[in-house]
Design an enzyme around this catalytic site. Structure first.
Site: not given
Ligand code: ADP
Length: 175
Positions: A23, A48, A97, A135
């Site tokens: 990030h 989540k 990504r 993460s």
């Protein structure tokens, strides 16, 4: 045709639970293009439960960018398009990504465009060395006692271990 977007601010939304060098790399590169980067830390994580509270995620990112006045960090709730309108900024930044990221990001950017025709999303490709970094991987590594110095700043490791210790103490005290 004049285009003043690039000379403007951009909103970089995400969960940042926690922020990683992937990030940070996106933010640093965006600062070369945009005048200001607003890191918008989201409350909702599609069901989540986050590891860090929203206040802590914001405070970690603020600490990392304390010397960079062009980075502003804020929490936001609700729809991204509503938040964007409230800030009078119409450009969103996201990182890419993998192909899986692409599919999700395409849907999101189209949905945002549908809800607010003015919003443009710009994408920045991850740098090769961060392409595997997420993460979730960080939380996995740190909770298993692995080393993550090259993946996240020290403040993330420190705060993670503090929270983990608190939780373990909580569990013991409830037994
Ligand atoms: P979200 O839950 O909104 O996907 P994240 O914090 O996981 O929030 O990610 C925020 C943004 O940063 C997303 O656009 C994501 O693709 C991007 N991102 C996350 N990790 C990396 C990385 N290693 N390299 C480049 N972009 C990344």
């Amino acid at each position: 045709m004049a285009n003043n977007r690039v000379d403007n601010a951009v909103i970089y939304p995400g969960s940042f639970d926690p922020i990683t060098y992937g990030h940070i790399n996106i933010i640093e590169r965006a600062l070369k293009i945009f005048r200001k980067v607003i890191v918008a830390v989201s409350h909702n994580q599609s069901g989540k439960k986050p590891f860090f509270s929203i206040e802590e995620r914001v405070s970690i990112i603020k600490e990392i960018f304390r010397k960079e006045k062009r980075v502003v960090v804020e929490p936001f709730k609700g729809l991204l398009v509503d938040y964007i309108k409230s800030k009078s900024v119409d450009t969103v930044l996201r990182g890419l990504r993998t192909v899986a990221d692409f599919e999700f990001e395409l849907q999101m950017s189209l949905a945002n465009k549908k809800m607010s025709g003015n919003v443009e999303t710009v994408f920045m490709m991850t740098e090769g060395r961060y392409s595997f970094l997420s993460s979730s991987i960080i939380k996995e590594i740190l909770s298993l006692g692995g080393r993550a110095e090259e993946l996240v700043p020290d403040v993330v490791v420190r705060r993670f271990n503090e929270r983990l210790k608190e939780r373990k103490t909580d569990i013991v005290s409830w037994e």
